[in-house]
Scaffold this motif. Structure first.
Motif, PDB file in Angstrom:
ATOM      1  N   SER A   1       0.848  -1.197   0.000  1.00  0.00           N
ATOM      2  CA  SER A   1       0.000   0.000   0.000  1.00  0.00           C
ATOM      3  C   SER A   1       0.885   1.250   0.000  1.00  0.00           C
ATOM      4  CB  SER A   1      -0.886  -0.001   1.248  1.00  0.00           C
ATOM      5  OG  SER A   1      -0.067   0.192   2.393  1.00  0.00           O
ATOM      6  N   SER A   2       0.344   2.377  -0.484  1.00  0.00           N
ATOM      7  CA  SER A   2       1.164   3.602  -0.539  1.00  0.00           C
ATOM      8  C   SER A   2       1.506   4.080   0.870  1.00  0.00           C
ATOM      9  CB  SER A   2       0.468   4.700  -1.347  1.00  0.00           C
ATOM     10  OG  SER A   2      -0.760   5.038  -0.778  1.00  0.00           O
TER      11      SER A   2
ATOM     12  N   ASP B   1       2.160  -9.015  -2.464  1.00  0.00           N
ATOM     13  CA  ASP B   1       1.885  -7.794  -1.701  1.00  0.00           C
ATOM     14  C   ASP B   1       2.662  -7.890  -0.393  1.00  0.00           C
ATOM     15  OD1 ASP B   1       0.903  -5.822   0.006  1.00  0.00           O
ATOM     16  OD2 ASP B   1      -1.064  -5.842  -0.955  1.00  0.00           O
TER      17      ASP B   1
ATOM     18  N   SER C   1       2.920  -5.700   2.033  1.00  0.00           N
ATOM     19  CA  SER C   1       2.468  -4.819   3.133  1.00  0.00           C
ATOM     20  C   SER C   1       2.581  -5.490   4.498  1.00  0.00           C
ATOM     21  CB  SER C   1       1.015  -4.379   2.925  1.00  0.00           C
ATOM     22  OG  SER C   1       0.860  -3.718   1.715  1.00  0.00           O
TER      23      SER C   1
END
Ligand code: DC
Length: 218
Positions: free
Chosen positions: A147-148, A200, A202
């Motif tokens: 995620s940003s 991902d 994250s």
């Protein structure tokens, strides 16, 4: 045929950290293509070219000769023979590289170098278009993302550790702006190749990501 692993993904996804560790574990070289785009951006900044003028950048980038070498396994980027590693990791150079890398003449300047390195060496290469354009036969291909928010936090911590006093909101806004530029440009946009494995990061530890990639190497 040499072992070619492609790692693509947005800024701050952890590509270089992970790719360096996989390279060490597998005894192969790590090729950081972002550093090559940064070297051209540095050349353009030093020359004072207007980065919003694609014709001027296309013309001036022809004066930038980028080559790479290795010292103790670490990639050294040479710009017209000068070791420029120390100048490449600033936000200014990164943001400029995001803009200038959208220009076809800039991409053409380092495309052959990237393919030659992969032909001649077992390597893990990271960037934005490695699995989709530069090394279409790479195996495995990885698309690394996060995620940003998480990516901005990582960059924030990295800069803080270096003794800087970064502004979190500015870093996050820059990351989102760069994502947009990298994904929406006409040439070689950041995109997950159809046959790339999406990871991902994250909520993963570095070791978990490294192990996942190593388990995909056949
Ligand atoms: O990964 P990095 O932040 O060092 O990359 C700097 C910029 O270079 C990035 O915003 C997009 C560009 N880039 C690219 O267009 N293609 C690549 N293969 C690698 C980087």
């Amino acid at each position: 045929m040499s072992l070619n692993i492609a790692v693509d993904g947005p800024a701050g996804a952890g590509k270089s950290t992970i790719a360096k560790l996989v390279a060490k574990k597998k005894n192969i070289i790590y090729v950081d293509t972002g550093a090559m785009y940064r070297a051209i951006a540095l050349y353009i900044l030093r020359k004072g070219t207007d980065i919003n003028d694609p014709d001027a950048v296309s013309k001036d980038c022809l004066g930038a000769n980028v080559t790479i070498g290795y010292e103790d396994g670490a990639q050294i980027v040479y710009l017209n023979g000068e070791n420029v590693n120390a100048y490449l990791r600033t936000e200014e150079v990164g943001n400029t590289a995001s803009k200038t890398s959208a220009i076809p003449a800039v991409r053409a300047r380092i495309f052959d170098l990237q393919q030659k390195l992969a032909r001649e060496n077992d390597c893990i290469m990271d960037g934005r278009d490695i699995g989709s354009v530069v090394l279409p036969n790479a195996n495995p291909k990885i698309f690394l993302t996060a995620s940003s928010e998480v990516r901005a936090k990582r960059r924030f911590d990295e800069l803080t550790a270096k003794g800087e006093t970064p502004d979190f909101d500015k870093i996050k806004a820059d990351i989102e702006q760069r994502d947009y530029q990298d994904m929406h440009r006409e040439i070689s946009p950041l995109v997950k190749a159809d046959d790339a494995h999406l990871i991902d990061t994250s909520d993963m530890t570095i070791d978990e990501v490294v192990d996942t990639i190593c388990s995909l190497i056949v």
